[in-house]
Motif scaffolding. Sequence first.
Motif, PDB file in Angstrom:
ATOM      1  N   ALA A  97       0.833  -1.212   0.000  1.00  0.00           N
ATOM      2  CA  ALA A  97       0.000   0.000   0.000  1.00  0.00           C
ATOM      3  C   ALA A  97       0.866   1.259   0.000  1.00  0.00           C
ATOM      4  O   ALA A  97       0.559   2.229  -0.714  1.00  0.00           O
ATOM      5  CB  ALA A  97      -0.928  -0.010   1.208  1.00  0.00           C
ATOM      6  N   GLU A  98       1.952   1.254   0.767  1.00  0.00           N
ATOM      7  CA  GLU A  98       2.863   2.405   0.776  1.00  0.00           C
ATOM      8  C   GLU A  98       3.455   2.637  -0.607  1.00  0.00           C
ATOM      9  O   GLU A  98       3.559   3.778  -1.081  1.00  0.00           O
ATOM     10  CB  GLU A  98       3.990   2.177   1.792  1.00  0.00           C
ATOM     11  N   ILE A  99       3.861   1.554  -1.252  1.00  0.00           N
ATOM     12  CA  ILE A  99       4.499   1.675  -2.567  1.00  0.00           C
ATOM     13  C   ILE A  99       3.490   2.175  -3.603  1.00  0.00           C
ATOM     14  O   ILE A  99       3.808   3.029  -4.441  1.00  0.00           O
ATOM     15  CB  ILE A  99       5.100   0.326  -2.989  1.00  0.00           C
ATOM     16  N   GLU A 100       2.283   1.666  -3.550  1.00  0.00           N
ATOM     17  CA  GLU A 100       1.262   2.115  -4.497  1.00  0.00           C
ATOM     18  C   GLU A 100       0.972   3.599  -4.327  1.00  0.00           C
ATOM     19  O   GLU A 100       0.780   4.324  -5.315  1.00  0.00           O
ATOM     20  CB  GLU A 100      -0.005   1.281  -4.331  1.00  0.00           C
ATOM     21  N   ASN A 101       0.971   4.085  -3.098  1.00  0.00           N
ATOM     22  CA  ASN A 101       0.794   5.516  -2.864  1.00  0.00           C
ATOM     23  C   ASN A 101       1.952   6.309  -3.458  1.00  0.00           C
ATOM     24  O   ASN A 101       1.755   7.378  -4.053  1.00  0.00           O
ATOM     25  CB  ASN A 101       0.676   5.803  -1.369  1.00  0.00           C
ATOM     26  N   ALA A 102       3.170   5.798  -3.279  1.00  0.00           N
ATOM     27  CA  ALA A 102       4.344   6.480  -3.819  1.00  0.00           C
ATOM     28  C   ALA A 102       4.285   6.517  -5.345  1.00  0.00           C
ATOM     29  O   ALA A 102       4.584   7.542  -5.973  1.00  0.00           O
ATOM     30  CB  ALA A 102       5.623   5.796  -3.347  1.00  0.00           C
ATOM     31  N   GLN A 103       3.908   5.412  -5.950  1.00  0.00           N
ATOM     32  CA  GLN A 103       3.811   5.358  -7.407  1.00  0.00           C
ATOM     33  C   GLN A 103       2.756   6.327  -7.922  1.00  0.00           C
ATOM     34  O   GLN A 103       2.949   6.992  -8.949  1.00  0.00           O
ATOM     35  CB  GLN A 103       3.496   3.933  -7.862  1.00  0.00           C
ATOM     36  N   ALA A 104       1.640   6.425  -7.208  1.00  0.00           N
ATOM     37  CA  ALA A 104       0.581   7.345  -7.622  1.00  0.00           C
ATOM     38  C   ALA A 104       1.026   8.798  -7.504  1.00  0.00           C
ATOM     39  O   ALA A 104       0.561   9.662  -8.248  1.00  0.00           O
ATOM     40  CB  ALA A 104      -0.669   7.106  -6.773  1.00  0.00           C
ATOM     41  N   THR A 105       1.943   9.057  -6.585  1.00  0.00           N
ATOM     42  CA  THR A 105       2.379  10.431  -6.330  1.00  0.00           C
ATOM     43  C   THR A 105       3.471  10.885  -7.285  1.00  0.00           C
ATOM     44  O   THR A 105       3.432  12.009  -7.798  1.00  0.00           O
ATOM     45  CB  THR A 105       2.884  10.568  -4.876  1.00  0.00           C
ATOM     46  N   VAL A 106       4.461  10.039  -7.547  1.00  0.00           N
ATOM     47  CA  VAL A 106       5.620  10.493  -8.331  1.00  0.00           C
ATOM     48  C   VAL A 106       5.763   9.808  -9.679  1.00  0.00           C
ATOM     49  O   VAL A 106       6.621  10.184 -10.481  1.00  0.00           O
ATOM     50  CB  VAL A 106       6.926  10.354  -7.522  1.00  0.00           C
ATOM     51  N   GLY A 107       4.970   8.791  -9.957  1.00  0.00           N
ATOM     52  CA  GLY A 107       4.980   8.164 -11.275  1.00  0.00           C
ATOM     53  C   GLY A 107       6.334   7.599 -11.654  1.00  0.00           C
ATOM     54  O   GLY A 107       7.003   6.936 -10.851  1.00  0.00           O
ATOM     55  N   ASP A 108       6.756   7.900 -12.892  1.00  0.00           N
ATOM     56  CA  ASP A 108       8.007   7.311 -13.381  1.00  0.00           C
ATOM     57  C   ASP A 108       9.255   7.953 -12.798  1.00  0.00           C
ATOM     58  O   ASP A 108      10.372   7.560 -13.131  1.00  0.00           O
ATOM     59  CB  ASP A 108       8.070   7.335 -14.907  1.00  0.00           C
ATOM     60  N   ARG A 109       9.085   8.936 -11.929  1.00  0.00           N
ATOM     61  CA  ARG A 109      10.230   9.489 -11.197  1.00  0.00           C
ATOM     62  C   ARG A 109      10.725   8.507 -10.135  1.00  0.00           C
ATOM     63  O   ARG A 109      11.828   8.657  -9.607  1.00  0.00           O
ATOM     64  CB  ARG A 109       9.841  10.813 -10.525  1.00  0.00           C
TER      65      ARG A 109
END
Length: 305
Positions: A97-109
């Motif tokens: 869940a933490e990683i999915e939030n991070a991916q949603a926030t910064v995308g391919d960065r």
Amino acid sequence: MTENTAAHRVEPLARGVWGVVATPFTDAGEIDDASLVRLVQFYESVGAAGLTVLGVFGEAAALTASERMQVLGVVAENSSLPIVAGVTSLATAPAIAEIENAQATVGDRLRAVMVQANSGSPAVVIDHLRRINEATGADVVLQDYPKSSGISISTDNLIAVVEASPFVSAVKAEAPPTAVAIARITARVGVSVFGGLGGQGLLDELAAGSAGAMTGFSVPEALVSCVTAWLAGDAEAARAELVPYLPLINFEQQPGIALALRKELFRRRGLFASAAVRAPAAGFPAELDAIAADHLAELDAQEVR
């Protein structure tokens, strides 16, 4: 490592200094976006290879989920450097869940996520990382930091985890003796291995084969100069760049107050407006006020010389 695993391993994380980003707070305890912008832009200006956000020294465990996303968003919007996002949870589902939030926030960065070894058993860690990668597709920086996680894993077992996990792009080795672990890991697997711990063992870690440092320090440009010289093949210059800063590195890494010291030194350098930390972290001890000033004055005097 089998030939098949080696052939399909993800690209190793870039060598250099990955700055571990401390999360600045106002005196009232809110996230200080302006100070965070100053810090990440400073890291970029001194030549950091990337930024590690929401690590232990980013006080991620003291942030809400929305605050973590706020920090990641500010970093991504105000720096062009690649990002490694720290994962606080040792359990698989909340880590995903933490990683999915991070991916949603910064995308391919998001270059990778930093996941702590959550067991001394390689089978348990392998399963944990596999499930994370299958759910998110994220490359992993495997962190061995028993002081924070409370988990001890042998170097041989850590190597077994990496050998079985081709999506691991780097290891962050923070279980002393770090130079020994780094030498053993780099001899066996083709991933980047970074030291941490504020740079205390940096020269020995580089000599043992590290790819650089993934850590924080109140004078990160010193770490960058050292690692840049070493990776260019000039060990003597690397030593000359770092040695003047070793007293300050040692001062800053005092157990129990290291975070408060770093934040206070950032404040004195003009990067943070406040040295505030969140409980249960300890604040800056007033007894060290003059000593901190002396350390910075000595560095200023050396620059004049």
